[in-house]
Design a protein around this motif. Structure first.
Motif, PDB file in Angstrom:
ATOM      1  N   VAL A  89       0.862  -1.175   0.000  1.00  0.00           N
ATOM      2  CA  VAL A  89       0.000   0.000   0.000  1.00  0.00           C
ATOM      3  C   VAL A  89       0.899   1.226   0.000  1.00  0.00           C
ATOM      4  O   VAL A  89       2.058   1.148   0.359  1.00  0.00           O
ATOM      5  N   ASP A  90       0.329   2.336  -0.463  1.00  0.00           N
ATOM      6  CA  ASP A  90       1.105   3.566  -0.471  1.00  0.00           C
ATOM      7  C   ASP A  90       0.858   4.304   0.830  1.00  0.00           C
ATOM      8  O   ASP A  90      -0.246   4.767   1.103  1.00  0.00           O
ATOM      9  N   LEU A  93      -0.306   8.152   0.640  1.00  0.00           N
ATOM     10  CA  LEU A  93      -1.657   8.427   0.150  1.00  0.00           C
ATOM     11  C   LEU A  93      -2.669   7.996   1.211  1.00  0.00           C
ATOM     12  O   LEU A  93      -2.355   7.233   2.115  1.00  0.00           O
ATOM     13  N   THR A  94      -3.905   8.490   1.080  1.00  0.00           N
ATOM     14  CA  THR A  94      -4.968   8.035   1.975  1.00  0.00           C
ATOM     15  C   THR A  94      -5.493   6.701   1.463  1.00  0.00           C
ATOM     16  O   THR A  94      -5.177   6.292   0.344  1.00  0.00           O
ATOM     17  N   GLU A  97      -7.394   7.233  -1.730  1.00  0.00           N
ATOM     18  CA  GLU A  97      -6.508   7.525  -2.877  1.00  0.00           C
ATOM     19  C   GLU A  97      -5.808   6.268  -3.387  1.00  0.00           C
ATOM     20  O   GLU A  97      -5.633   6.085  -4.589  1.00  0.00           O
ATOM     21  N   ASN A  98      -5.440   5.394  -2.444  1.00  0.00           N
ATOM     22  CA  ASN A  98      -4.834   4.122  -2.839  1.00  0.00           C
ATOM     23  C   ASN A  98      -5.778   3.324  -3.737  1.00  0.00           C
ATOM     24  O   ASN A  98      -5.374   2.824  -4.784  1.00  0.00           O
ATOM     25  N   MET A 101      -6.294   4.952  -7.114  1.00  0.00           N
ATOM     26  CA  MET A 101      -5.108   4.761  -7.965  1.00  0.00           C
ATOM     27  C   MET A 101      -5.162   3.397  -8.661  1.00  0.00           C
ATOM     28  O   MET A 101      -4.948   3.304  -9.882  1.00  0.00           O
ATOM     29  N   ILE A 102      -5.466   2.346  -7.886  1.00  0.00           N
ATOM     30  CA  ILE A 102      -5.513   1.010  -8.495  1.00  0.00           C
ATOM     31  C   ILE A 102      -6.661   0.921  -9.502  1.00  0.00           C
ATOM     32  O   ILE A 102      -6.517   0.342 -10.580  1.00  0.00           O
ATOM     33  N   LYS A 104      -7.827   3.267 -11.325  1.00  0.00           N
ATOM     34  CA  LYS A 104      -7.393   3.954 -12.559  1.00  0.00           C
ATOM     35  C   LYS A 104      -6.435   3.068 -13.351  1.00  0.00           C
ATOM     36  O   LYS A 104      -6.494   3.021 -14.573  1.00  0.00           O
ATOM     37  N   LEU A 105      -5.536   2.399 -12.634  1.00  0.00           N
ATOM     38  CA  LEU A 105      -4.577   1.531 -13.335  1.00  0.00           C
ATOM     39  C   LEU A 105      -5.275   0.323 -13.952  1.00  0.00           C
ATOM     40  O   LEU A 105      -4.766  -0.277 -14.889  1.00  0.00           O
ATOM     41  N   ARG A 106      -6.432  -0.045 -13.413  1.00  0.00           N
ATOM     42  CA  ARG A 106      -7.193  -1.134 -14.033  1.00  0.00           C
ATOM     43  C   ARG A 106      -8.146  -0.579 -15.077  1.00  0.00           C
ATOM     44  O   ARG A 106      -8.979  -1.306 -15.620  1.00  0.00           O
ATOM     45  N   HIS A 107      -8.078   0.723 -15.305  1.00  0.00           N
ATOM     46  CA  HIS A 107      -8.847   1.412 -16.345  1.00  0.00           C
ATOM     47  C   HIS A 107     -10.344   1.232 -16.164  1.00  0.00           C
ATOM     48  O   HIS A 107     -11.064   0.990 -17.125  1.00  0.00           O
ATOM     49  N   MET A 147      -7.479  -3.466  -2.140  1.00  0.00           N
ATOM     50  CA  MET A 147      -6.840  -3.028  -3.381  1.00  0.00           C
ATOM     51  C   MET A 147      -6.729  -4.184  -4.372  1.00  0.00           C
ATOM     52  O   MET A 147      -6.792  -3.993  -5.576  1.00  0.00           O
TER      53      MET A 147
END
Lengths: 253, 255
Positions: A89-90, A93-94, A97-98, A101-102, A104-107, A147
Motif C-alpha cells: 500500500v502507499d 496516500l490516503t 486515494e490508494n 489509484m488502483i 485507474k490503473l485497471r482502467h 486493493m
C-alpha cells in the motif's frame, strides 16, 4: 468452461545453485480457497511469483485462469491480483486515494464509487481520508486486500498475508478472506501458520524440499496421520502435528 | 499486451500523480530542493558575493545557473529515494502483477523528477528576480536554457534510477548525490576558473558543470554561446544515454 483456476505441472526453479522447486504439481479448483503450506524458505513465494508473472520458471508449465503464465502473461495479469508478503500500500496516500489509484490503473470507468464501495465493505470508511501511515497493521492489510479486489479479478494470491499481524488482526483478516471465497473468487494463499490453513482452506498442499508432499482436504490429510498415535491421544490431531509427522516421515527415507 | 501499450500514457500519468502527492505532502522534500538552494543563493550574494571578483556587476546573474544545477542535483536524490522505497515496500510487485506496461512505474518516477525539478527551478528563478536577477534573453534563448536543464535533469535522473534500484539501504540510495552536489563548487558556477590553481583549474574547465553553467550564463545574458552549448549538450546526452542503458539493464534484472 474449465473447472480449474490454476494448473501447475512439473514446475522447476533454481536460484544460482539452489534448486528450490523440483517438479511441483497441483491444481486449484475455481472458487475454492487453496492453502500452500511450508516452512520458511520452502519456495512458497517463488511459486506465487511464477504464477503472478513476476518470475519465469526454469521448467514445467503453469496456467492461471486457463492462460499459460510464460506465453500469455498479459492475460494472466488481467485475471489476477497479488497481495504480497509486505503490505503493498502507499503509505503517503490516503486509503481512498490508494483504491482510486488502483482503479485507474485497471482502467475502470468510475474509480471513485468503486473505491467507496470497497472502503465500506472492509470497514475503512471512517479512515478513508487518513494517510495509510496512520493505519494499524490490521487496517493496512485490509486495505491491501481491498486493493487486490479492485476490478474483480478471478484469482487472488495472498502471500503470507498474516505474517507480522497480532492474533486479533489475524482473525479480522481471516474473516475477510472467507467472505471472498463465498463470492466465487478463487483464493490461493501461502502461509507458515498451520492454524491459518486449517481455518480457511478447502484444500491444503504441503510444500517440502521442492515438492508437494501432501495435497488434500483437511479430513484427507488427517488420515495420513499415523494411526498408532491416535490410540494414545484423545483429541483430534491438529494440522500442526500432521505437518510435522509427514515431514518427519519423508526425511527418514 | 495491446491494451497495456494503449494505456501506457494514462498509466504513467497515474504514477506521476502518485509521486507528486508524495512530494507535496513531504515538507522535507520541498525544503531540501528549493529552500536550501535559495539559502545558498542568499548566502553567496549577500555574504560572500562582495568578496568574489567575477568581472560582472550583478553577481546574482553570475550565480543563478550554478544554483539551478545544485537544486536539480539535490532533487534527483529524492527520485532515487522514492524508487528505493517502492522496491522495499512491495508496491512495485503489485504494479508489475497488474495489466499495465512493465516500465510505467519507472517512467512515472522519471517524469516526476522532470516535473518536480522544473517547479523548483521556476521557484528559484522567481526568488532570483526579486534579488535583482535580470536577463536580456529572448524566447529562443530561454527555450534553449529550459532544454539544457531538462536534459541535465534527465541525465542525473537516470543515474538516480541506477542508485535507487541497486541500493541496499536508504542511505545508500541517496549517497550518490553528494559527489554530484560538489561538482558545481569545482566549476565556474561560483567563481571564475581563472582564479584557481592550475591542477584544480584543469579539472574545473573540463568537467560537465562548467560547460553547462557557461552555456546557460551566456544564453541568459544574451552573449554568444560559442562551443560551450555543444559541449554541454554532448555531456548531458552522453551521460543520459549511458545511464539509461545501465538503468534499464538493472531494472530488467531486478524485476
Amino acid at each position: 468452461m474449465q473447472n480449474q483456476a490454476i494448473q501447475v505441472n512439473g514446475l522447476q526453479k533454481s536460484y544460482e545453485k539452489i534448486h528450490v522447486l523440483k517438479g511441483v504439481d497441483f491444481e486449484v479448483k475455481k472458487g475454492s480457497i487453496f492453502a500452500l503450506l511450508g516452512s520458511n524458505g520452502a519456495g512458497k513465494t517463488t511459486i506465487v511469483k511464477i504464477l503472478t508473472t513476476l518470475l519465469k520458471q526454469d521448467g514445467g508449465t503453469a496456467a492461471v485462469n486457463g492462460f499459460d503464465v510464460a506465453s500469455k502473461p498479459g492475460d494472466v495479469r488481467q485475471s489476477i491480483s497479488l497481495t504480497g508478503q509486505f503490505a503493498a500500500v502507499d503509505e503517503i496516500l490516503t486509503g481512498r486515494e490508494n483504491l482510486i489509484m488502483i482503479a485507474k490503473l485497471r482502467h475502470l470507468k468510475n474509480p471513485r464509487p468503486v473505491a467507496d464501495d470497497l472502503l465500506n465493505r472492509f470497514g475503512l470508511t471512517d479512515a478513508a481520508d487518513r494517510r495509510v501511515s496512520t493505519y494499524s497493521g490490521g487496517m493496512r492489510r485490509r486495505l491491501d486486500i481491498a486493493m487486490s479486489l479492485v476490478g474483480k479479478p478471478q484469482v487472488i494470491f495472498l502471500d503470507e498475508l498474516t505474517t507480522g499481524l497480532d492474533p486479533e488482526a489475524r482473525v479480522e483478516v481471516w474473516k475477510t478472506v472467507k467472505e471472498l471465497a463465498n463470492n466465487g473468487t478463487t483464493v490461493f494463499l501461502t502461509t507458515q501458520y498451520l492454524e491459518e490453513a486449517e481455518q480457511l482452506a478447502d484444500r491444503i498442499a504441503i510444500l517440502h524440499e521442492g515438492k508437494i508432499i501432501a495435497n488434500g482436504t483437511l479430513a484427507e490429510l488427517k488420515k495420513l496421520f499415523p494411526p498408532a498415535k491416535v490410540e494414545y491421544i484423545e483429541k483430534q490431531p491438529s494440522l500442526e502435528e500432521i505437518f510435522l509427522a509427514i515431514i518427519g516421515k519423508k526425511e527418514e527415507k | 499486451m495491446e491494451s497495456t501499450k494503449r494505456h501506457f500514457f494514462s498509466d504513467m500519468n497515474v504514477m506521476l500523480g502518485r509521486s507528486m502527492h508524495h512530494i507535496f505532502r513531504s515538507m522535507d522534500t520541498i525544503i531540501t530542493v528549493t529552500i536550501t538552494p535559495i539559502a545558498m543563493m542568499l548566502l553567496f550574494v549577500y555574504v560572500l558575493g562582495g568578496a568574489i571578483q567575477t568581472g560582472t556587476d550583478n553577481y546574482v546573474n553570475y550565480l543563478l545557473p550554478g544554483i539551478l544545477l545544485m537544486a536539480i542535483a539535490s532533487g534527483i536524490a529524492y527520485t532515487s529515494y522514492r524508487l528505493f522505497m517502492d522496491m522495499q515496500r512491495g508496491i512495485f510487485e503489485r504494479f508489475h502483477s497488474m495489466p499495465i506496461a512493465r516500465s510505467a512505474p519507472l517512467w512515472g518516477h522519471v517524469l516526476t523528477s522532470l516535473v518536480s525539478n522544473a517547479i523548483s527551478v521556476l521557484v528559484i528563478i522567481l526568488v532570483a528576480l526579486i534579488m535583482g536577477f535580470r536577463s536580456s534573453a529572448g524566447v529562443l534563448s530561454w527555450l534553449a536554457v529550459a532544454g539544457i536543464l531538462a536534459l541535465f535533469t534527465l541525465a542525473l535522473t537516470w543515474i538516480a534510477v541506477i542508485a535507487g534500484l541497486s541500493a541496499t539501504s536508504v542511505d545508500g540510495a541517496g549517497a550518490f548525490a553528494y559527489p554530484i552536489l560538489f561538482l558545481p563548487f569545482i566549476s565556474s558556477a561560483f567563481v571564475p576558473t581563472e582564479s584557481m590553481p592550475s591542477g584544480v583549474r584543469a579539472f574545473a574547465e573540463n568537467q560537465p558543470v562548467t560547460s553547462i553553467v557557461d552555456a546557460i550564463r551566456a544564453l541568459l545574458s544574451g552573449q554568444p554561446v560559442g562551443n560551450d552549448i555543444w559541449v554541454a549538450l554532448a555531456w548531458c546526452v552522453g551521460i543520459m544515454l549511458v545511464a539509461y542503458i545501465f538503468a534499464m539493464r538493472v531494472y530488467k534484472k531486478r524485476m
